[in-house]
Design an enzyme around this catalytic site. Structure first.
Site, PDB file in Angstrom:
ATOM      1  N   LYS A  79      90.353  36.915  84.202  1.00  0.00           N
ATOM      2  CA  LYS A  79      89.974  37.555  85.463  1.00  0.00           C
ATOM      3  C   LYS A  79      91.201  38.191  86.115  1.00  0.00           C
ATOM      4  O   LYS A  79      92.293  37.625  86.080  1.00  0.00           O
ATOM      5  CB  LYS A  79      89.341  36.508  86.387  1.00  0.00           C
ATOM      6  CG  LYS A  79      88.744  37.081  87.674  1.00  0.00           C
ATOM      7  CD  LYS A  79      88.043  35.988  88.479  1.00  0.00           C
ATOM      8  CE  LYS A  79      87.505  36.511  89.785  1.00  0.00           C
ATOM      9  NZ  LYS A  79      86.802  35.463  90.566  1.00  0.00           N
ATOM     10  N   SER A 154      82.286  36.291  92.332  1.00  0.00           N
ATOM     11  CA  SER A 154      83.179  37.414  92.082  1.00  0.00           C
ATOM     12  C   SER A 154      83.601  37.516  90.611  1.00  0.00           C
ATOM     13  O   SER A 154      84.148  38.521  90.190  1.00  0.00           O
ATOM     14  CB  SER A 154      84.440  37.270  92.951  1.00  0.00           C
ATOM     15  OG  SER A 154      85.144  36.083  92.614  1.00  0.00           O
ATOM     16  N   SER A 178      81.850  31.374  92.608  1.00  0.00           N
ATOM     17  CA  SER A 178      82.155  32.614  91.895  1.00  0.00           C
ATOM     18  C   SER A 178      82.269  32.490  90.387  1.00  0.00           C
ATOM     19  O   SER A 178      82.414  33.493  89.699  1.00  0.00           O
ATOM     20  CB  SER A 178      83.445  33.230  92.446  1.00  0.00           C
ATOM     21  OG  SER A 178      83.222  33.736  93.734  1.00  0.00           O
TER      22      SER A 178
END
Length: 485
Positions: A79, A154, A178
Site C-alpha cells: 500500500k 482505504s 480499511s
C-alpha cells in the site's frame, strides 16, 4: 491454472523442486497487471526493472543449500502509505506526488528478510481517508467483481490487486476498517492485527492510536504466513508491543469444538441488509455444525463508535498532517507571496477535499473552546467501547458479525454524502477503538457480489481468530470463486 491459483505452501514446494522459478512468478504478476490493471487501476507505481533483477538473484540462491522461508520469491504489493526505499511513495496525495523515501518501513525490511519480491505500490484513498478508494489524487480503483462498483477503502487497491490475481498477497493499513471492509467487498481475506502487534515505523500516519498494518491474501493459511513474517517488537516504534509472536500456523487445526461465539445484536440491527444478515446466520450454522456454540451478546456503546472515531481520528490527523507544509519535502506551491502564504497555498493545492474536511474537523475538536466537549469526551467513550469488548471476552472466545452492512456500492453513489460514506465502517470501527484484532473472510455472495464475515478476537489472540476463520473456510467454498475480468 494460473500459478496464482495455488496456495503459498504449494508454490514454495514447486520453487524448491525447481519446477518453477522466481522469475516465472514475477513474470506471471506483471503479465496479469498488463492484462487487467488498466481496468482495475490497483497500482500507482511499478518497480519492474528492480523486481526482475532481484528475481534473477533469488533464482541463483535456489541452487544453494539454504533454508528459504515460505515467502521466498513470492510477489507482493505494498500500500502506498508504507514507505519503500527508492520506490515512489505518495499516500495517493498530490502533496507527496514526487516523494522518494530514503529508508524502508519495518514491515518492508521484514519482507526483504523473507526474500519476497515487491512488485509495486498500490492505490488507496488519500492519506488512508476513505471507504471507497475514490479519494485518491491519481485514480479510482475498481472492484474486480464489478468494474462499476468500488473496491472499498482505504486499502481498496490492496484488496483489488489480490482479488484480480495481480499479486499473490498485499499489505494494507487499517484505521477504522480499511483492511477488512475492502477485503469483504473484494472477496478476499483481510486481517487487522492487535494494535502493537505489527510495527508502524514507516507507515505514513493518519491516526497514530488507531493505524495498524496488516495482510490481505486469498486464504486464511496464507494470511497467517504473512502475519508471521511482519509481526514482532520494533525498537523504532514506541507503540510496538513486547508480546510473544506465536506460531499462527499451528492454530489452523480445523477443530473448534466447544468454542464459544458472541454475536452482538447491534451488529445485526437496522442498517444491515437482509441478505448480509442471512449470510452471517448461515455462517453461524456452519460453525455450529463444527461444534461451536453461539449466543446473542451486546456491545452497548457501539452506537457511539462512529462519532467517537471521526472525532479522534480527525484530531490525530490534523496534528499528523501538519508536517506536510511545503518546506522540507513534497509538493510546494509556485504562487506564494510570503512564508505564511506558502503554507496556505501548498496545503490548499496539495490536499484533496476529504483530507481538508478531516483536518478542519480535527482542528475544531482540538481548539481551546471545544477540546473538553469533543476530544476529551470521545476519549472517555472510547474507554467504554473497549470495556464492552473486555466484558464479552470474559465469557466468549470470539465475536462474530458482518464486516459491512451491504455488498460493494456503485462508483460515485456516496461521494456527495460523506455521512453515508462514513457509515460503511460502522461495523469495523469499534475494533480499532478497542485495539483488538479482527479478520474478514469470504462468506457468500449477494447478486454476484462478495460478502464478508467478521471474526473479532481478544488482544493478541490472532491464533483463535485464525482457528475459527480457517475452520469456516475449509467447510465452505466461497474463497475458491474468482472474478471474471
Amino acid at each position: 491454472m494460473s500459478l496464482f491459483d495455488k496456495k503459498l505452501s504449494e508454490l514454495h514446494s514447486l520453487l524448491h523442486k525447481k519446477e518453477i522459478s522466481v522469475s516465472d512468478l514475477v513474470d506471471t504478476s506483471y503479465k496479469r497487471i498488463n492484462e487487467v490493471d488498466d481496468k482495475v487501476q490497483a497500482f500507482l507505481t511499478l518497480d519492474e526493472e528492480n523486481a526482475r533483477k532481484y528475481a534473477k538473484v533469488l533464482d541463483q540462491a535456489l541452487g544453494l543449500e539454504k533454508d528459504h522461508g515460505l515467502l521466498f520469491g513470492l510477489p507482493i504489493g505494498v500500500k502506498d502509505n508504507i514507505v519503500t526505499k527508492g520506490i515512489r511513495t505518495t499516500a495517493a496525495s498530490k502533496i507527496l506526488g514526487d516523494f522518494n523515501p530514503i529508508y524502508n518501513a519495518t514491515v518492508v525490511e521484514k519482507l526483504n528478510q523473507a526474500e519476497s519480491v515487491t512488485i509495486g505500490k498500490i492505490n488507496m484513498d488519500e492519506f488512508a481517508m476513505g471507504s471507497s478508494n475514490e479519494n485518491s489524487a491519481f485514480a479510482a480503483t475498481k472492484n474486480p467483481w464489478d468494474l462499476e462498483r468500488v473496491p472499498g477503502g482505504s486499502s481498496g487497491g490492496s484488496a483489488a490487486a489480490v482479488a484480480a490475481g495481480e499479486v499473490f498477497f498485499s499489505l494494507g493499513s487499517d484505521t477504522g476498517g480499511s483492511i477488512r471492509q475492502p477485503a469483504a467487498f473484494c472477496g478476499v481475506v483481510g486481517l487487522k492485527p492487535t494494535y502493537g502487534r505489527v510495527s508502524r515505523y514507516g507507515l505514513i500516519a493518519f491516526a497514530s492510536s488507531l493505524d495498524q498494518i496488516g495482510p490481505i491474501t486469498r486464504t486464511v493459511e496464507d494470511n497467517a504466513y504473512l502475519l508471521q513474517a511482519i509481526s514482532g517488537l520494533d525498537p523504532m516504534d514506541s507503540t510496538s508491543a513486547n508480546a510473544d509472536v506465536p506460531d499462527f500456523l499451528s492454530s489452523l487445526t480445523g477443530d473448534i469444538k466447544g468454542l464459544k461465539i458472541g454475536v452482538p445484536k447491534e451488529y445485526l440491527a437496522e442498517g444491515v441488509s437482509e441478505e448480509v444478515r442471512k449470510s452471517v446466520k448461515d455462517a453461524l450454522k456452519v460453525l455450529e455444525g463444527l461444534g461451536a456454540t453461539w449466543e446473542e451478546v451486546s456491545l452497548p456503546h457501539s452506537q457511539y463508535a462512529l462519532a467517537t472515531y471521526y472525532l479522534l481520528s480527525s484530531s490525530e490527523a490534523s496534528a499528523n498532517l501538519a508536517r506536510f507544509d511545503g518546506v522540507r519535502y513534497g509538493y510546494r506551491t509556485d504562487n506564494a507571496k510570503n512564508l505564511i502564504d506558502m503554507y496556505k497555498q501548498t496545503r490548499s493545492e496539495g490536499f484533496g477535499p476529504e483530507v481538508k474536511r478531516r483536518i478542519m474537523l480535527g482542528t475544531y475538536a482540538l481548539s481551546a473552546g471545544h477540546y473538553d466537549a469533543y476530544y476529551v469526551k470521545a476519549q472517555k467513550v472510547r474507554t467504554l467501547i473497549k470495556q464492552d469488548f473486555e466484558d464479552v471476552f470474559e465469557k466468549y472466545d470470539v465475536i462474530i458479525g458482518p464486516t459491512t452492512p451491504t455488498p460493494a456500492f456503485k462508483v460515485g453513489e456516496n461521494t456527495k454524502d460523506p455521512l453515508t460514506m462514513y457509515a460503511n465502517d460502522i461495523l469495523t470501527i469499534p475494533v480499532n477503538l478497542a485495539g483488538v484484532p479482527g479478520i474478514s473472510v469470504p462468506a457468500g455472495f449477494v447478486d454476484g457480489l462478495p460478502v464478508g464475515l467478521q471474526i473479532i478476537g481478544n488482544h493478541f489472540d490472532e491464533s483463535t481468530i485464525y482457528r475459527v476463520a480457517h475452520a469456516y473456510e475449509q467447510a465452505t467454498d466461497h474463497h475458491k470463486k474468482k472474478p471474471q475480468l
